[in-house]
Design an enzyme around this catalytic site. Structure first.
Site, PDB file in Angstrom:
ATOM      1  CE  LYS A 175      -2.211   4.416  -9.200  1.00  0.00           C
ATOM      2  NZ  LYS A 175      -2.547   4.632  -7.787  1.00  0.00           N
ATOM      3  CE  LYS A 244      -0.503  -2.477  -3.472  1.00  0.00           C
ATOM      4  NZ  LYS A 244      -1.690  -1.655  -3.925  1.00  0.00           N
TER       5      LYS A 244
END
Length: 298
Positions: A175, A244
């Site tokens: 990811k 983030k």
């Protein structure tokens, strides 16, 4: 054979879409969310609300969690009334759909197994709420092969492309690479739209024109049109979340001795946009940062 009972912790944009998808597919789902008012979005469709994460795991065989970051995962699992504090946890499976640090995943998975007998799969997802609702997401999984097999049916109802990438943490590592591509891609799609508009061509036809060529991509076909139309409400995601993730990519790259200047620049763009008051804006709306700079220069 009866389907396992499911729990779902975290009814944000993605959690709502995934829970509703699971309900549509005939799963029994018990849910919890920190902001209780969001539970109405899924209980109206058949989900059962629980008072705490511990109550979710008590009512489920498999618990899925999708929350903001690693600290939120840690709190939901190990905090007061967390998943791991429930009386009967041994033999149950936790599927973490959040996007968090691979090392934190490995540490928490080991702790959950040691202290509570909870098996752990890290299964971050990609595709956004629309894909979650349709069951067409990409899901990248890390964990023991037998736990992946236990989760295959529920993951198959959520994603069209479900891949076991290796041991615990492998899903989160994949990811990170996904978010490097996505984060830089958002900025690239914005800059392509601005250039096409400034040059005076029919900017809306760019995806159609480039289809089948090397520039063709899901980002060009699905994200670029929203940017070009300035279609940002309601948000499909939040700029703070992508920021983030880009920061996590940068930290991971430095740990592995990789210099990623393109990704770093994309992160700097999102840092500036979030700092200007757009933390909860759609990431695609970062084009407003460019437009504001242009107005100041005029």
């Amino acid at each position: 054979m009866n389907k396992p009972r499911l729990g779902f912790v975290g009814i944000g944009l993605m959690g709502e879409a995934m829970t509703r998808r699971l309900l549509d597919r005939g799963w029994q789902v018990t849910v919890w969310n920190l902001e209780r008012e969001r539970l109405d979005l899924v209980t109206l469709h058949g989900a059962v609300a629980a008072a705490s994460p511990a109550d979710v795991v008590a009512a489920a065989d498999i618990v899925l969690i999708c929350v903001l970051d690693g600290e939120a995962v840690r709190h939901c699992v190990f905090g007061p009334h967390g998943l791991a504090t429930a009386r009967e946890t041994r033999g149950k499976l936790l599927i973490d759909l959040s996007t968090i640090d691979p090392a934190a995943t490995q540490e928490m998975a080991a702790r959950a197994a040691r202290d509570a007998g909870l098996a752990w799969l890290d299964c971050p997802v990609s595709g956004g709420p629309g894909a979650a609702r349709e069951g067409s997401m990409a899901i990248m999984a890390g964990g023991a092969p037998h736990d992946f097999e236990r989760a295959r049916a529920v993951l198959g109802d959520l994603g069209a492309n479900v891949t076991h990438m290796g041991p615990t943490g492998a899903g989160q590592t994949t990811k990170i690479i996904n978010q490097a591509i996505v984060g830089a891609g958002y900025v690239l799609m914005v800059e392509a739209a601005l250039l096409a508009e400034a040059a005076g061509i029919d900017a809306a036809r760019l995806p159609e024109c480039l289809a089948g060529g090397f520039a063709d991509s899901v980002l060009l076909r699905k994200l670029y049109p929203r940017i070009q139309r300035r279609d940002f409400d309601p948000p499909a995601a939040y700029a703070r979340q992508l920021l983030k993730d880009l920061k996590a990519v940068g930290e991971f790259a430095r740990e592995h001795g990789c210099d990623l200047p393109l990704v770093e620049q994309a992160g700097a763009r999102f840092d500036a946009y979030v700092a200007s008051g757009h933390a909860m804006s759609d990431p695609a709306s970062i084009i407003r940062l460019y437009e504001a700079s242009r107005r100041k220069a005029a």
